[in-house]
Design a protein around this motif. Structure first.
Motif, short mmCIF file in Angstrom:
data_model
loop_
_atom_site.label_atom_id
_atom_site.label_comp_id
_atom_site.label_asym_id
_atom_site.label_seq_id
_atom_site.Cartn_x
_atom_site.Cartn_y
_atom_site.Cartn_z
N ALA B 140 0.84 -1.20 0.00
CA ALA B 140 0.00 0.00 0.00
C ALA B 140 0.88 1.25 0.00
O ALA B 140 0.57 2.25 -0.67
CB ALA B 140 -0.93 0.00 1.20
N LEU B 143 2.05 1.81 -3.50
CA LEU B 143 0.97 2.26 -4.38
C LEU B 143 0.64 3.73 -4.14
O LEU B 143 0.49 4.52 -5.09
CB LEU B 143 -0.28 1.41 -4.16
N ILE B 144 0.52 4.10 -2.85
CA ILE B 144 0.22 5.51 -2.52
C ILE B 144 1.40 6.38 -2.95
O ILE B 144 1.22 7.46 -3.53
CB ILE B 144 -0.04 5.68 -1.01
N LEU B 169 -0.65 10.70 3.86
CA LEU B 169 -1.46 9.60 3.37
C LEU B 169 -1.00 8.25 3.94
O LEU B 169 -1.72 7.26 3.86
CB LEU B 169 -1.40 9.55 1.83
N TYR B 170 0.20 8.23 4.49
CA TYR B 170 0.71 6.99 5.09
C TYR B 170 0.17 6.76 6.50
O TYR B 170 0.33 5.68 7.06
CB TYR B 170 2.25 7.05 5.17
N ILE B 200 -7.27 -1.44 3.15
CA ILE B 200 -6.50 -0.30 2.63
C ILE B 200 -5.73 -0.73 1.38
O ILE B 200 -5.69 -0.03 0.36
CB ILE B 200 -5.53 0.25 3.70
N THR B 204 -6.23 0.88 -2.32
CA THR B 204 -5.15 1.55 -3.05
C THR B 204 -4.82 0.81 -4.35
O THR B 204 -4.53 1.42 -5.36
CB THR B 204 -3.87 1.67 -2.20
N ALA B 208 -5.10 3.61 -6.91
CA ALA B 208 -3.82 4.29 -7.13
C ALA B 208 -3.32 4.23 -8.58
O ALA B 208 -2.83 5.25 -9.09
CB ALA B 208 -2.76 3.74 -6.18
N THR B 212 -2.33 7.60 -10.50
CA THR B 212 -0.94 7.76 -10.94
C THR B 212 -0.87 7.98 -12.45
O THR B 212 -0.15 8.87 -12.93
CB THR B 212 -0.11 6.52 -10.56
#
Lengths: 237, 221
Positions: B140, B143-144, B169-170, B200, B204, B208, B212
């Motif tokens: 995750a 990805l974020i 965001l983490y 989560i 993501t 994501a 992206t």
């Protein structure tokens, strides 16, 4: 018989109007040469054609279909060669080319790479890593990429940069072969590339000052309500 | 699918040949974690108490360290342009790049984490859950992080910017990752925390690549 055309294209980069009202049309076997001073929008037009940029107004069509309707299909038939060679310094010439072939799903990829390397006379470099290539050799590798996989449209942005006279002649030869097979080539160049009777598109002709363009936009907005008012009056009557 | 494997294979062979990134991430992780005993003193009870939090925070920072490079090299040499123009969907290619990033940075962190847990005197009951939580959490993070890495393309001093964008965001991953380990150490079930981490990850994974890809296309303009 393929047909690639653009109608009434306007390109806006940041706050600068690069060109406006540009139209062109090309058929299988045609070559279009882009001309114009620095900053006239040659690269921008090629990026529009590739689908990297979206036009501010106007449309680009392949066989009458807007290219933004089916991007994957447009990308599959197009080879774009930009200013950069996209060569990884730690990978060999062959490994560099392999990725782009794999992304296109080219069948018998190794043979296709061999053919492309032979066509550009860099087969002896196939095991050399990118970092040891001269700038001309890098450019040839980048050119080899556009020979891998079927394509119908070549968009070449200054393809001759870094090439010696001999390589330029070879490039002209490759372009001629591609056109003979029904391909369309759009290219920009500063030196004379020996391409047989290209259609010349001079981008300086389509430069319009921002002020005029804005005035035109205002006119269109002004016109809209005035056109609308009589009809609503008629409706009222 | 071939395109996905092709980009994955290329990014892995690039990472293998350049190597430095993975080593740097793990080294950073180890050094940061090691700083805490110096800072808070060598009392084993305190260290055991803060171990899970310290490991997670260090892992977050280490994962972030490598983010700037995810797209930067491809952006600079023109490869990203060609990836955008490839007939394979950009979302799929990005997923391939993110998987390569996780394999070269996330996975080494998971392997190094138990060693750091031993150093910080964490109770053995927490080890298994720590590994599972990191297995769910680090993908995750990649990805974020990819969203942030794509957003900073073309910006000056992107490295600092990406931390500011990505670290907030983490936080959910940090809360539930450390929470799961805490629960295991207290002897209660960590299932709830792990399930949320799995959620989560799935979220993501679904969102994501699209975010992206959008950011990358924007950078090409």
């Amino acid at each position: 018989m393929a047909d690639f055309s653009g109608s009434d294209l306007t390109c806006l980069r940041g706050e600068r109007l690069v060109f406006g009202g540009l139209s062109f049309s090309a058929k299988s076997g045609d070559a279009v040469m882009l001309r114009g001073r620095n900053g006239a929008g040659k690269s921008s037009l090629l990026r529009l054609m590739a689908g990297l940029l979206a036009p501010r107004s106007g449309a680009l069509c392949w066989n009458g279909e807007n290219i933004s309707d089916d991007r994957a299909a447009h990308h599959a038939r197009t080879h774009y060669l930009g200013h950069q060679d996209a060569i990884k310094p730690v990978l060999t010439v062959r490994d560099n080319l392999r990725l782009w072939g794999q992304l296109r799903g080219v069948a018998a990829l190794e043979a296709a790479i061999d053919r492309a390397l032979n066509a550009l006379q860099i087969h002896h470099l196939s095991r050399v890593t990118g970092r040891y290539l001269s700038s001309g050799q890098k450019r040839r590798t980048a050119l080899a990429r556009i020979l891998i996989g079927d394509s119908h449209l070549w968009l070449l942005d200054e393809p001759t940069v870094g090439l010696d006279r001999e390589s330029c002649a070879e490039l002209a030869q490759l372009i001629a072969e591609f056109r003979a097979n029904g391909g369309i080539v759009v290219y920009s160049t500063h030196i004379d590339l020996d391409v047989e009777n290209p259609t010349i598109l001079d981008l300086d002709d389509f430069a319009i000052p921002m002020v005029e363009w804005l005035a035109e936009q205002d006119d269109i907005e002004d016109m809209a309500p005035t056109k609308g008012t009589p009809t609503s009056q008629e409706a009222a009557q | 699918m071939n395109g996905f494997l092709a980009i994955l294979r290329r990014d892995l062979s690039l990472a293998l040949r350049q190597g430095a990134d993975s080593v740097m991430v793990v080294a950073f992780f180890i050094v940061t974690t090691t700083l805490f005993p110096f800072g808070v003193g060598p009392e084993v009870n305190i260290l055991a108490r803060i171990a899970s939090g310290v490991i997670w925070v260090s892992a977050l920072l280490a994962a972030m360290l490598s983010l700037e490079r995810v797209f930067q090299a491809d952006y600079e040499d023109g490869s990203l342009e060609l990836l955008t123009l490839s007939p394979v969907s950009l979302e799929l290619l990005i997923l391939g790049k993110v998987l390569a990033h996780w394999l070269t940075t996330g996975l080494p962190l998971i392997i190094a984490a138990p060693l750091m847990a031993v150093m910080l005197n964490m109770d053995q009951n927490g080890f298994a859950i720590l590994m599972i939580a990191m297995l769910l959490g680090t993908p995750a993070l990649s990805l974020i992080g990819a969203i942030g890495a794509a957003l900073i393309l073309g910006a000056r001093r992107g490295g600092v910017l990406v931390s500011l964008l990505v670290l907030p965001l983490y936080i959910p991953v940090l809360i539930f990752g450390a929470g799961a380990v805490e629960a295991a150490l207290l002897g209660i079930s960590a299932t709830a925390q792990l399930q949320i981490m799995a959620a989560i990850l799935l979220l993501t994974l679904a969102a994501a690549p699209f975010a992206t890809a959008h950011a990358v296309r924007q950078a090409m303009e």
